[in-house]
Design an enzyme around this catalytic site. Sequence first.
Site, mmCIF file in Angstrom:
data_model
loop_
_atom_site.group_PDB
_atom_site.id
_atom_site.type_symbol
_atom_site.label_atom_id
_atom_site.label_comp_id
_atom_site.label_asym_id
_atom_site.label_seq_id
_atom_site.Cartn_x
_atom_site.Cartn_y
_atom_site.Cartn_z
ATOM 1 N N ASP A 8 9.572 5.157 1.223
ATOM 2 C CA ASP A 8 9.669 4.038 0.293
ATOM 3 C C ASP A 8 9.105 4.369 -1.094
ATOM 4 O OD1 ASP A 8 9.662 3.288 3.021
ATOM 5 O OD2 ASP A 8 9.219 1.216 2.533
ATOM 6 N N ASN A 67 13.049 -5.007 4.541
ATOM 7 C CA ASN A 67 12.811 -6.447 4.461
ATOM 8 C C ASN A 67 12.689 -6.982 3.038
ATOM 9 O OD1 ASN A 67 10.278 -4.882 4.815
ATOM 10 N ND2 ASN A 67 9.292 -6.857 4.432
ATOM 11 N N HIS A 68 12.471 -6.106 2.051
ATOM 12 C CA HIS A 68 12.390 -6.555 0.654
ATOM 13 C C HIS A 68 13.715 -6.403 -0.095
ATOM 14 C CE1 HIS A 68 8.094 -7.370 0.506
ATOM 15 N NE2 HIS A 68 7.858 -6.228 1.129
ATOM 16 N N HIS A 154 13.686 0.592 9.852
ATOM 17 C CA HIS A 154 12.649 -0.045 9.044
ATOM 18 C C HIS A 154 11.907 -1.047 9.923
ATOM 19 C CE1 HIS A 154 11.080 -0.789 4.983
ATOM 20 N NE2 HIS A 154 10.938 -2.045 5.352
ATOM 21 N N HIS A 181 4.408 2.636 4.981
ATOM 22 C CA HIS A 181 3.917 3.353 3.801
ATOM 23 C C HIS A 181 2.860 4.406 4.132
ATOM 24 C CE1 HIS A 181 5.257 0.067 0.688
ATOM 25 N NE2 HIS A 181 6.174 0.327 1.599
#
Length: 274
Positions: A8, A67-68, A154, A181
């Site tokens: 990410d 999810n973002h 994810h 992350h």
Amino acid sequence: MRLLFLGDMVGRSGRTAVWHRLPGLIRDFRLDFVIVNGENAAGGFGITEDIFLETLEAGADVVTTGNHVWDQREALTYADRQDRFLRPANYPSGTPGRGSNLYIARNGARVLVANVMGRVFMHPDLDDPFSCGEAILNACPLGEQADAVVFDFHAEATSEKQCFAHFVDGRASFVVGTHTHVPTADAQILNGGTAYLSDAGMCGDYDSSLGMDKEEPINRFLSRIPKGRFETASGPATICGVAVEISDRTGLAEKIAPLRIGPRLSETMPDFWN
């Protein structure tokens, strides 16, 4: 086939580090295919079309998300017209964009890339990621319509990522986890020949709380009262990802190793590409 996956991108620090270093990595390692997860590239929340296009310009073949994905509302518009932009495939029917697609690598190989999102501790109302993955594989099987198959899974729960990888073992080239992350140390090739890593980590400032400036997260743990917005950390970024060597004959993995470049974590490069 030489494939590189980068975790990410988080904020300006992460995305500019990727844009700066990726062209050299492609040249020096003679990479055939590059996937970058970009769901946190715009201030930590989503990705704008300009950032997406700049990431392609730097050498990425596909940008995956999570999810973002819809935090930048413009993504709802450009997701349909940008075929190298993927959102989670197990969103409900009718969601803009696509969750998987077939691409041509620099060496001419047909690469199926799929973006799937876990449900444990995430979004339990999503479609079943296992059934979704099965449908994707049935529609474009490895060794028939695809020379390589890659899943960006994810998810929050490592167990869900691991079980999905075992579920598709021997039918996919590579399953890589994203979202936490934090790069994990379990890069391996499963019994059936599928490469696996629980989480690729992030491309961002690791002097932070998962890429965000530390002060506000610490404040919320101490007081439970927000004092401000979450802001991405702006220090020097460390690039984290994973390198995979995929057999041109079988489409299964032959080698896997982490890649880390930057000032915060111990640097490592895949020795099989030196």
